[in-house]
Write a protein that holds these residues in place. Sequence first.
Motif, PDB file in Angstrom:
ATOM      1  N   ILE A  24      60.520  66.520  20.652  1.00  0.00           N
ATOM      2  CA  ILE A  24      59.702  66.528  21.855  1.00  0.00           C
ATOM      3  C   ILE A  24      59.279  65.104  22.160  1.00  0.00           C
ATOM      4  O   ILE A  24      59.197  64.270  21.261  1.00  0.00           O
ATOM      5  CB  ILE A  24      58.457  67.429  21.707  1.00  0.00           C
ATOM      6  CG1 ILE A  24      57.630  67.033  20.484  1.00  0.00           C
ATOM      7  CG2 ILE A  24      58.835  68.886  21.667  1.00  0.00           C
ATOM      8  CD1 ILE A  24      56.314  67.758  20.347  1.00  0.00           C
ATOM      9  N   VAL A  25      59.049  64.826  23.441  1.00  0.00           N
ATOM     10  CA  VAL A  25      58.523  63.533  23.864  1.00  0.00           C
ATOM     11  C   VAL A  25      57.068  63.753  24.241  1.00  0.00           C
ATOM     12  O   VAL A  25      56.751  64.620  25.057  1.00  0.00           O
ATOM     13  CB  VAL A  25      59.314  62.956  25.054  1.00  0.00           C
ATOM     14  CG1 VAL A  25      58.739  61.616  25.465  1.00  0.00           C
ATOM     15  CG2 VAL A  25      60.782  62.807  24.697  1.00  0.00           C
ATOM     16  N   VAL A  26      56.177  62.994  23.594  1.00  0.00           N
ATOM     17  CA  VAL A  26      54.738  63.155  23.781  1.00  0.00           C
ATOM     18  C   VAL A  26      54.181  61.907  24.452  1.00  0.00           C
ATOM     19  O   VAL A  26      54.456  60.787  24.019  1.00  0.00           O
ATOM     20  CB  VAL A  26      54.031  63.387  22.425  1.00  0.00           C
ATOM     21  CG1 VAL A  26      52.544  63.550  22.609  1.00  0.00           C
ATOM     22  CG2 VAL A  26      54.624  64.578  21.709  1.00  0.00           C
ATOM     23  N   ALA A  27      53.397  62.094  25.522  1.00  0.00           N
ATOM     24  CA  ALA A  27      52.728  60.986  26.200  1.00  0.00           C
ATOM     25  C   ALA A  27      51.303  60.901  25.678  1.00  0.00           C
ATOM     26  O   ALA A  27      50.542  61.860  25.776  1.00  0.00           O
ATOM     27  CB  ALA A  27      52.729  61.206  27.705  1.00  0.00           C
ATOM     28  N   VAL A  28      50.959  59.758  25.094  1.00  0.00           N
ATOM     29  CA  VAL A  28      49.629  59.533  24.537  1.00  0.00           C
ATOM     30  C   VAL A  28      48.894  58.569  25.457  1.00  0.00           C
ATOM     31  O   VAL A  28      49.417  57.511  25.796  1.00  0.00           O
ATOM     32  CB  VAL A  28      49.720  58.964  23.108  1.00  0.00           C
ATOM     33  CG1 VAL A  28      48.337  58.709  22.545  1.00  0.00           C
ATOM     34  CG2 VAL A  28      50.507  59.890  22.206  1.00  0.00           C
ATOM     35  N   GLU A  29      47.677  58.946  25.853  1.00  0.00           N
ATOM     36  CA  GLU A  29      46.886  58.118  26.755  1.00  0.00           C
ATOM     37  C   GLU A  29      45.797  57.400  25.962  1.00  0.00           C
ATOM     38  O   GLU A  29      45.099  58.014  25.169  1.00  0.00           O
ATOM     39  CB  GLU A  29      46.251  58.999  27.825  1.00  0.00           C
ATOM     40  CG  GLU A  29      45.525  58.235  28.887  1.00  0.00           C
ATOM     41  CD  GLU A  29      44.904  59.151  29.904  1.00  0.00           C
ATOM     42  OE1 GLU A  29      43.701  59.433  29.776  1.00  0.00           O
ATOM     43  OE2 GLU A  29      45.626  59.588  30.816  1.00  0.00           O
ATOM     44  N   THR A  30      45.684  56.096  26.186  1.00  0.00           N
ATOM     45  CA  THR A  30      44.620  55.323  25.547  1.00  0.00           C
ATOM     46  C   THR A  30      43.742  54.727  26.635  1.00  0.00           C
ATOM     47  O   THR A  30      44.201  54.450  27.746  1.00  0.00           O
ATOM     48  CB  THR A  30      45.176  54.181  24.679  1.00  0.00           C
ATOM     49  OG1 THR A  30      45.962  53.317  25.492  1.00  0.00           O
ATOM     50  CG2 THR A  30      46.003  54.711  23.536  1.00  0.00           C
TER      51      THR A  30
END
Length: 88
Positions: A24-30
């Motif tokens: 899976i491709v996960v988008a992490v927001e900082t």
Amino acid sequence: MAETRNLRRTMIGKVVSNSMDKTIVVAVETRKMDKRYGKVKKSTYKLKAHDEENKCQVGDTVKVMETRPLSKDKRYRLVEITEKAIIK
């Protein structure tokens, strides 16, 4: 051995792609404070994670944990699905 596993970095993000097998491709927001203007900036980066049972769908919120390199790009594995996506 079990004690060191807790020291690994964990992140929470949203699944943006599940078209690959067991990946899976996960988008992490900082969020970071701008030094000069004091405004909060959002930045997003994507990482690939191992999903052994292909349980994740696009839009799910997941928790991933750092692990040994599993392929050229995969460095994380799925720990849990914290929130399922609402499919309309």
